[in-house]
Design an enzyme around this catalytic site. Structure first.
Site, PDB file in Angstrom:
ATOM      1  NE  ARG A 133      -3.643  -0.958  13.625  1.00  0.00           N
ATOM      2  CZ  ARG A 133      -4.140   0.007  12.846  1.00  0.00           C
ATOM      3  NH1 ARG A 133      -4.663   1.088  13.394  1.00  0.00           N
ATOM      4  NH2 ARG A 133      -4.101  -0.108  11.531  1.00  0.00           N
TER       5      ARG A 133
ATOM      6  CD  GLU B 151      -7.784  -4.959  16.039  1.00  0.00           C
ATOM      7  OE1 GLU B 151      -8.386  -3.892  16.091  1.00  0.00           O
ATOM      8  OE2 GLU B 151      -6.881  -5.212  15.216  1.00  0.00           O
TER       9      GLU B 151
ATOM     10  CB  SER C 141      -8.210  -2.173   2.961  1.00  0.00           C
ATOM     11  OG  SER C 141      -9.184  -2.649   3.838  1.00  0.00           O
ATOM     12  CG  HIS C 142      -9.034   0.540   6.392  1.00  0.00           C
ATOM     13  ND1 HIS C 142      -8.356  -0.620   6.116  1.00  0.00           N
ATOM     14  CD2 HIS C 142      -8.237   1.255   7.200  1.00  0.00           C
ATOM     15  CE1 HIS C 142      -7.200  -0.605   6.763  1.00  0.00           C
ATOM     16  NE2 HIS C 142      -7.092   0.522   7.421  1.00  0.00           N
TER      17      HIS C 142
ATOM     18  CG  ASP D 299     -13.338  -2.596   4.103  1.00  0.00           C
ATOM     19  OD1 ASP D 299     -14.142  -3.393   3.577  1.00  0.00           O
ATOM     20  OD2 ASP D 299     -12.121  -2.830   4.183  1.00  0.00           O
TER      21      ASP D 299
ATOM     22  NE  ARG E 244      -3.729  -2.203   2.271  1.00  0.00           N
ATOM     23  CZ  ARG E 244      -4.526  -2.588   3.236  1.00  0.00           C
ATOM     24  NH1 ARG E 244      -4.675  -1.832   4.308  1.00  0.00           N
ATOM     25  NH2 ARG E 244      -5.205  -3.693   3.137  1.00  0.00           N
TER      26      ARG E 244
ATOM     27  CE  LYS F 210     -10.335  -7.422   7.038  1.00  0.00           C
ATOM     28  NZ  LYS F 210      -8.910  -7.554   6.723  1.00  0.00           N
TER      29      LYS F 210
ATOM     30  CG  ASP G 100     -11.510  -6.864   3.586  1.00  0.00           C
ATOM     31  OD1 ASP G 100     -11.819  -5.703   3.896  1.00  0.00           O
ATOM     32  OD2 ASP G 100     -10.333  -7.224   3.347  1.00  0.00           O
ATOM     33  NE  ARG G 101     -10.256  -3.159   7.755  1.00  0.00           N
ATOM     34  CZ  ARG G 101      -9.439  -2.472   8.537  1.00  0.00           C
ATOM     35  NH1 ARG G 101      -9.920  -1.519   9.308  1.00  0.00           N
ATOM     36  NH2 ARG G 101      -8.148  -2.708   8.511  1.00  0.00           N
TER      37      ARG G 101
ATOM     38  CG  ASP H 201     -10.949  -4.479   0.627  1.00  0.00           C
ATOM     39  OD1 ASP H 201     -11.338  -3.874   1.643  1.00  0.00           O
ATOM     40  OD2 ASP H 201     -10.092  -5.390   0.680  1.00  0.00           O
TER      41      ASP H 201
ATOM     42  CB  THR I 286      -2.279  -8.276  13.250  1.00  0.00           C
ATOM     43  OG1 THR I 286      -2.641  -8.054  14.610  1.00  0.00           O
ATOM     44  CG2 THR I 286      -3.069  -7.336  12.365  1.00  0.00           C
TER      45      THR I 286
HETATM   46  C1  G16 Z   1      -5.668  -5.635   7.042  1.00  0.00           C
HETATM   47  C2  G16 Z   1      -5.462  -7.083   7.325  1.00  0.00           C
HETATM   48  C3  G16 Z   1      -6.065  -7.438   8.651  1.00  0.00           C
HETATM   49  C4  G16 Z   1      -5.499  -6.548   9.734  1.00  0.00           C
HETATM   50  C5  G16 Z   1      -5.719  -5.099   9.367  1.00  0.00           C
HETATM   51  C6  G16 Z   1      -5.028  -4.151  10.328  1.00  0.00           C
HETATM   52  O1  G16 Z   1      -7.024  -5.383   6.885  1.00  0.00           O
HETATM   53  O2  G16 Z   1      -6.052  -7.882   6.319  1.00  0.00           O
HETATM   54  O3  G16 Z   1      -5.787  -8.778   8.908  1.00  0.00           O
HETATM   55  O4  G16 Z   1      -6.105  -6.816  10.961  1.00  0.00           O
HETATM   56  O5  G16 Z   1      -5.173  -4.849   8.097  1.00  0.00           O
HETATM   57  O6  G16 Z   1      -3.654  -4.367  10.262  1.00  0.00           O
HETATM   58  P1  G16 Z   1      -2.628  -3.380  10.934  1.00  0.00           P
HETATM   59  O7  G16 Z   1      -3.021  -3.373  12.391  1.00  0.00           O
HETATM   60  O8  G16 Z   1      -1.289  -3.990  10.673  1.00  0.00           O
HETATM   61  O9  G16 Z   1      -2.825  -2.024  10.334  1.00  0.00           O
HETATM   62  P2  G16 Z   1      -7.553  -4.620   5.611  1.00  0.00           P
HETATM   63  O10 G16 Z   1      -9.032  -4.567   5.794  1.00  0.00           O
HETATM   64  O11 G16 Z   1      -6.881  -3.272   5.696  1.00  0.00           O
HETATM   65  O12 G16 Z   1      -7.091  -5.432   4.448  1.00  0.00           O
END
Ligand code: G16
Length: 543
Positions: free
Chosen positions: A496, A364, A113-114, A277, A22, A376, A281-282, A279, A344
């Protein structure tokens, strides 16, 4: 059409993070940036020759242009077929499903993603394996190694493929099949849930709002909720995907989906509300007057999934990422099923799902899913909630209260400090690491420290080991603090801090989370010196 070999040189920083690579969109649009990474993907999977792939993305700015580049590179690199979502759109779970259903050798998903989208925001690319799940660390490490040594890539010189029309065409020797992004996914959902029962629920006047946040789930939610399940038109809000997500963060949490939270807390609250979100998945789950934390959602779903036809046989086991609250552990314990704790990143669930050791998993970070795909799945979680609400006839609030009365409540909150100076953040983690050995036995506001360590995961299926996965401090009585640096940010470091306190006293199950967690929050700062290290008085985001 001519295949050309373009000379290039390694570009620094192309290391895939928690979920693919990303970066700022402009970085991805820079000379050779995307091409180098795609070439590294081919190298990481021993080439594209003779292989078939799925390709799609969340529709953010640069989505379709990137898809055209990836198609031309796949064709030049010997792939036989790429199945693309119409207009280069596919939600992440739908892409995972297509990879599995059509038995391709993997897929490329274009999403950050988000993270917000747009020319000044973020873009991302990740590779999913033939099982439909994110590439595991050994594969992403190979890709990263390739980014450091590659000198050229192959690409076809050709006109753009028409991705707006469903059907097949040829690009050089490769077939490009454009498919409707929703149909296969909607069919899969119908096999898992009691659509008839949910239709009766809606027909009886049950009200719902689903905020698609101008991201990819709009078309999926509209088709499934409004057309298949009979929810009134207008149930789906912000259902048209936009390249900049309408200027918002497509992140389904109380900060970025605040209008939806305000709605459920107000006088015109629907019975049920949810958001997804960028894409797809959330997910975020809400009921009239109540927000369900992702960790609680996972626990409730684990406790009641058997009410949906797809899970009637019960669960083989459950898994959660380490920072996710331990609410689901209590459900697993009561049911006598295994509960796994992984680092994670959804990729860590893949082996457990493939081996049939878990049926449900969650994080989470608003991710829940099951063995139906290897990602997810936001809308899946919403449908499972709907199925459970239809079966039990309970409100979301009563379902939660009932859950806490049965298992106790794991109060939970995550505090994020975003875009912190990376060197200072690393230094804070390093200082914490150095303290770990002395912490056990010491007493703070949150109680006596029972254990303190840095999480490492030994995968029980392939025996691989992943180290450095977050610092956890556990207190007598079940409270816990976890510190981690995010692997998905694109600017500086995101710290975090995950805060959890367990409560089983029936008179203390309905407190405000921040109140219940106040001792833990103060203890976290005391132990880690968060304010001093980050230079911030308060977190940027609390979820
Ligand atoms: C991604 C991962 C998740 C992870 C999240 C947060 O989600 O697929 O498994 O929990 O990032 O990760 P981090 O705490 O390292 O930022 P997504 O929805 O962004 O693809």
């Amino acid at each position: 059409m001519e295949m050309i070999t373009v000379q290039t040189q390694p570009i620094e920083g192309q290391k895939p993070g928690t979920s693919g690579l990303r970066k700022k969109t402009k970085v991805f649009m820079g000379a050779h940036y995307l091409e180098n990474f795609v070439q590294a993907i081919w190298q990481g999977i021993d080439g594209a020759v003779g292989k078939s792939f799925v390709l799609g993305g969340d529709g953010r700015y640069f989505n379709e242009q990137a898809a055209q580049v990836i198609l031309r590179m796949a064709a030049a690199s010997g792939a036989t077929k790429v199945i693309v979502g119409q207009n280069a759109l596919l939600s992440t779970p739908a892409a995972s499903h297509l990879i599995r259903k059509r038995k391709t050798d993997g897929g490329i998903i274009m999403s950050a993603s988000h993270n917000p989208g747009g020319i000044d925001e973020d873009f991302g690319v990740k590779f999913n394996m033939a099982n439909g799940g994110p590439a595991p660390e050994d594969v992403t490490n190979r890709m990263f190694e390739a980014t450091k040594t590659l000198t050229s890539y192959d690409i076809l010189q050709a006109q753009d493929v028409d991705l707006s029309t469903v059907g097949s065409s040829k690009l050089g020797g490769m077939e490009v099949e454009v498919v409707d992004p929703v149909v296969d996914y909607a069919e899969l959902m119908e096999t898992l849930f009691d659509f008839a029962k949910i239709r009766v629920l809606f027909a009886g006047g049950f009200t719902m709002k689903f905020d698609a946040m101008h991201a990819v789930t709009g078309p999926y939610a509209t088709e499934i909720l409004e057309r298949h399940l009979g929810a009134p038109v207008g149930t789906v809000l912000n259902g048209d995907p936009k390249p900049d997500f309408g200027g918002g963060h497509p992140d389904p949490n109380p900060i970025w989906a605040k209008p939806l939270v305000d709605l459920v807390m107000g006088p015109d609250a629907p019975d049920f509300a949810a958001a997804s979100d960028g894409d797809g998945d959330r997910n975020m789950i809400l009921g009239r007057g109540v927000y369900v934390t992702p960790s609680d959602s996972l626990a409730v779903l684990a406790a009641r999934a058997h009410l949906a036809p797809g899970y009637a046989a019960g669960l083989a086991g459950v898994a959660r990422s380490m920072p996710t609250s331990r609410a689901v552990d209590r459900v697993a314990d009561a049911k006598g099923i295994a509960c796994f704790e992984t680092p994670t990143g959804w990729k860590f669930f893949g082996n457990l799902l493939d081996a049939g050791r878990v049926t449900l998993c969650g994080e989470e970070s608003a991710g829940t899913g099951s063995d139906h795909v290897r990602e997810k799945d936001g809308l899946w979680a919403v449908l499972l909630w709907l199925n459970i609400l239809a079966e039990t006839g309970l409100s979301v609030k009563d379902l939660l209260s009932d859950h806490w009365a049965t298992y106790g409540r794991n109060y939970y909150s995550r505090h994020d400090y975003e875009a912190v100076d990376a060197i200072r953040a690393e230094a804070m983690m390093e200082a914490l690491r150095a303290k770990l050995v002395d912490l056990p036995g010491q007493t703070f506001g949150a109680g006596m420290v029972e254990s303190a360590d840095e999480f490492a995961y030994d995968d029980p299926v392939d025996n691989s080991r992943s180290e450095g996965q977050g610092i956890r401090i556990v207190f007598a009585g079940g409270s816990r603090i976890v510190f981690r640096l995010s692997g998905t940010g694109t600017v500086g470091a995101t710290l975090r801090v995950y805060l959890e306190a367990y409560e089983s006293d029936p008179t203390k199950l309905q407190m405000e989370a921040e109140t219940a967690l106040s001792d833990i929050i103060a203890t976290a700062d005391k132990i880690a010196g968060i304010r001093a290290s980050t230079g911030r008085d308060a977190p940027d985001v609390k979820t």
